[in-house]
Write an enzyme that holds these catalytic residues in place. Structure first.
Site, mmCIF file in Angstrom:
data_model
loop_
_atom_site.group_PDB
_atom_site.id
_atom_site.type_symbol
_atom_site.label_atom_id
_atom_site.label_comp_id
_atom_site.label_asym_id
_atom_site.label_seq_id
_atom_site.Cartn_x
_atom_site.Cartn_y
_atom_site.Cartn_z
ATOM 1 N N ASP A 10 -18.896 -17.504 -23.860
ATOM 2 C CA ASP A 10 -20.208 -16.817 -24.407
ATOM 3 C C ASP A 10 -19.764 -16.533 -26.183
ATOM 4 O O ASP A 10 -18.335 -16.439 -27.002
ATOM 5 C CB ASP A 10 -20.483 -15.823 -24.008
ATOM 6 C CG ASP A 10 -22.076 -15.693 -24.965
ATOM 7 O OD1 ASP A 10 -23.113 -16.334 -24.914
ATOM 8 O OD2 ASP A 10 -22.561 -14.686 -24.538
ATOM 9 N N SER A 11 -20.502 -16.304 -26.990
ATOM 10 C CA SER A 11 -20.291 -15.220 -28.691
ATOM 11 C C SER A 11 -19.537 -14.309 -28.695
ATOM 12 O O SER A 11 -19.014 -13.686 -29.167
ATOM 13 C CB SER A 11 -21.519 -15.573 -29.280
ATOM 14 O OG SER A 11 -22.868 -14.962 -28.514
ATOM 15 N N TYR A 42 -24.286 -16.450 -32.521
ATOM 16 C CA TYR A 42 -24.315 -18.328 -32.227
ATOM 17 C C TYR A 42 -25.284 -18.187 -32.783
ATOM 18 O O TYR A 42 -25.573 -19.771 -33.710
ATOM 19 C CB TYR A 42 -23.866 -18.834 -31.588
ATOM 20 C CG TYR A 42 -22.418 -19.139 -31.110
ATOM 21 C CD1 TYR A 42 -22.079 -18.537 -32.099
ATOM 22 C CD2 TYR A 42 -21.975 -19.831 -30.137
ATOM 23 C CE1 TYR A 42 -20.004 -18.416 -31.521
ATOM 24 C CE2 TYR A 42 -20.458 -19.894 -29.760
ATOM 25 C CZ TYR A 42 -20.061 -19.304 -30.849
ATOM 26 O OH TYR A 42 -18.381 -19.597 -30.704
ATOM 27 N N GLY A 43 -27.014 -17.773 -32.363
ATOM 28 C CA GLY A 43 -28.008 -18.736 -32.110
ATOM 29 C C GLY A 43 -28.803 -18.346 -34.162
ATOM 30 O O GLY A 43 -29.564 -18.988 -34.222
ATOM 31 N N CYS A 73 -23.336 -19.686 -22.418
ATOM 32 C CA CYS A 73 -24.242 -19.592 -23.899
ATOM 33 C C CYS A 73 -25.418 -20.611 -23.862
ATOM 34 O O CYS A 73 -25.017 -21.875 -23.768
ATOM 35 C CB CYS A 73 -23.023 -19.642 -24.858
ATOM 36 S SG CYS A 73 -23.741 -19.623 -26.743
ATOM 37 N N ASN A 74 -26.396 -20.280 -23.932
ATOM 38 C CA ASN A 74 -27.390 -21.319 -24.449
ATOM 39 C C ASN A 74 -27.538 -22.058 -25.623
ATOM 40 O O ASN A 74 -27.569 -23.285 -25.833
ATOM 41 C CB ASN A 74 -28.754 -20.759 -23.779
ATOM 42 C CG ASN A 74 -29.234 -20.307 -22.630
ATOM 43 O OD1 ASN A 74 -29.939 -20.762 -21.793
ATOM 44 N ND2 ASN A 74 -29.060 -19.157 -22.405
ATOM 45 N N GLU A 153 -25.852 -6.351 -28.513
ATOM 46 C CA GLU A 153 -24.639 -6.406 -29.032
ATOM 47 C C GLU A 153 -24.004 -4.426 -29.929
ATOM 48 O O GLU A 153 -23.251 -4.541 -29.885
ATOM 49 C CB GLU A 153 -24.398 -7.570 -30.203
ATOM 50 C CG GLU A 153 -24.212 -8.860 -29.618
ATOM 51 C CD GLU A 153 -22.289 -8.842 -28.692
ATOM 52 O OE1 GLU A 153 -21.324 -8.228 -28.765
ATOM 53 O OE2 GLU A 153 -22.702 -10.484 -27.934
ATOM 54 N N CYS A 185 -31.205 -17.149 -22.966
ATOM 55 C CA CYS A 185 -29.772 -16.316 -23.875
ATOM 56 C C CYS A 185 -29.580 -15.840 -22.554
ATOM 57 O O CYS A 185 -29.919 -14.826 -22.026
ATOM 58 C CB CYS A 185 -30.479 -15.541 -24.961
ATOM 59 S SG CYS A 185 -28.896 -14.873 -25.403
ATOM 60 N N THR A 186 -27.754 -15.985 -22.524
ATOM 61 C CA THR A 186 -26.827 -14.886 -21.644
ATOM 62 C C THR A 186 -26.906 -13.464 -21.935
ATOM 63 O O THR A 186 -26.555 -12.960 -21.079
ATOM 64 C CB THR A 186 -26.118 -15.904 -21.418
ATOM 65 O OG1 THR A 186 -25.208 -16.113 -22.389
ATOM 66 C CG2 THR A 186 -26.134 -17.201 -20.595
ATOM 67 N N HIS A 187 -27.060 -13.267 -23.040
ATOM 68 C CA HIS A 187 -27.561 -11.841 -22.884
ATOM 69 C C HIS A 187 -28.212 -11.240 -22.559
ATOM 70 O O HIS A 187 -28.239 -9.918 -21.895
ATOM 71 C CB HIS A 187 -27.485 -11.521 -25.299
ATOM 72 C CG HIS A 187 -26.437 -11.334 -25.480
ATOM 73 N ND1 HIS A 187 -25.644 -13.316 -25.450
ATOM 74 C CD2 HIS A 187 -25.250 -10.792 -26.536
ATOM 75 C CE1 HIS A 187 -24.299 -12.712 -26.533
ATOM 76 N NE2 HIS A 187 -24.524 -11.786 -27.239
#
Ligand code: DGL
Length: 266
Positions: A10-11, A42-43, A73-74, A153, A185-187
């Protein structure tokens, strides 16, 4: 082969939500995690840049003997899954986070669903196209929520700032009447509870972590790759050191984690 780790990337910390679910469903598996913190988020990046990052990270995970590579990561799943499949065909098994969720949705009968994600994921239209292919009668409302990743983050999770941002996005008129909301989004599973609260816990809030882990179990089983040796070792790599990554990783994986910086971009 069975003893080799599952590669995940992922990012940043988002993929840890998937890694955590994998450890619950497949405790006998070893993980090798790569968080591309040097390029976070990344978005905001172009699809070309994300494809380039994803390709190099997949190589890194394969150099470290991953038996499977999971794109946790989407934004990368939407931009790079097809090109990675072409590039690494026959070299590894690749799993993304979007197709498993779309397949799960096709087993439910929702009239109207919402999808939230990064600008990259939402502007790709991937969820909408894939859902429409399987469930043509479902109305899909897509909404980019770009402040959520930097907010998470930076550690703004359970406070007035995060509540105000989440509320501002999710009370958007277009989402009224949805029966389910995909956390694209995996966050976002990190703030799942606050999101559910906005909808008074009345809708299904779908995150990919568990759904993808179940698919991973099926894939490993089918390919006779489940680790039954009892030897488990997890490794975490980041491309730039951030104290927050370490803090969140410790929260998910309780205690000491084996975290290293990997200079794959120099
Ligand atoms: N967690 C990622 C996703 O699922 C990346 C978010 C970002 O870096 O912008 O899209």
């Amino acid at each position: 082969m069975k003893e080799q780790p599952i590669g995940i990337f992922d990012s940043g910390v988002g993929g840890l939500t998937v890694a955590h679910a994998i450890k619950q469903i497949l405790p006998g598996e070893s993980l090798i995690y790569f968080g591309d913190t040097a390029h976070l988020p990344y978005g905001d990046k172009s699809a070309e840049s994300i494809r380039y990052y994803s390709q190099r990270i997949t190589e890194f995970l394969l150099e470290h003997n991953s038996k499977v590579v999971l794109i946790a990561c989407n934004s990368a799943s939407a931009s790079a899954f097809d090109s990675l499949k072409k590039e690494f065909e026959g070299k590894t098994i690749l799993i993304d986070v979007i197709n498993p969720v779309v397949n799960y949705l096709s087993t439910r009968n929702f009239n109207k669903i919402g999808v939230i994600g990064t600008k990259r994921t939402i502007s790709s239209g991937t969820y909408e196209q894939k859902i429409k292919q399987k469930s043509p009668l479902t109305t899909v409302i897509s909404l980019a929520t770009p402040l959520l990743v930097p907010m998470i983050e930076e550690g703004f999770i359970f406070d007035d700032i995060s509540n105000a941002i989440i509320r501002t996005y999710l009370t958007n008129e277009s989402l009224s009447g949805i029966q389910a909301l995909i956390l694209g989004c995996t966050h976002y599973p990190i703030i799942k509870n606050q999101i559910s609260k906005i909808f008074n816990f009345n809708i299904e809030v779908i995150d990919s972590a568990r759904i993808v882990s179940m698919i991973l179990r099926e894939v490993l089983d089918k390919n006779n790759l489940l680790n039954d040796t009892g030897n488990v070792k997890d490794q975490f790599f980041i491309s730039d050191y951030t104290t927050y990554f370490e803090k969140i990783a410790r929260m998910f994986f309780e205690g000491e984690i084996n975290l290293k910086k990997a200079d794959i971009w120099s």
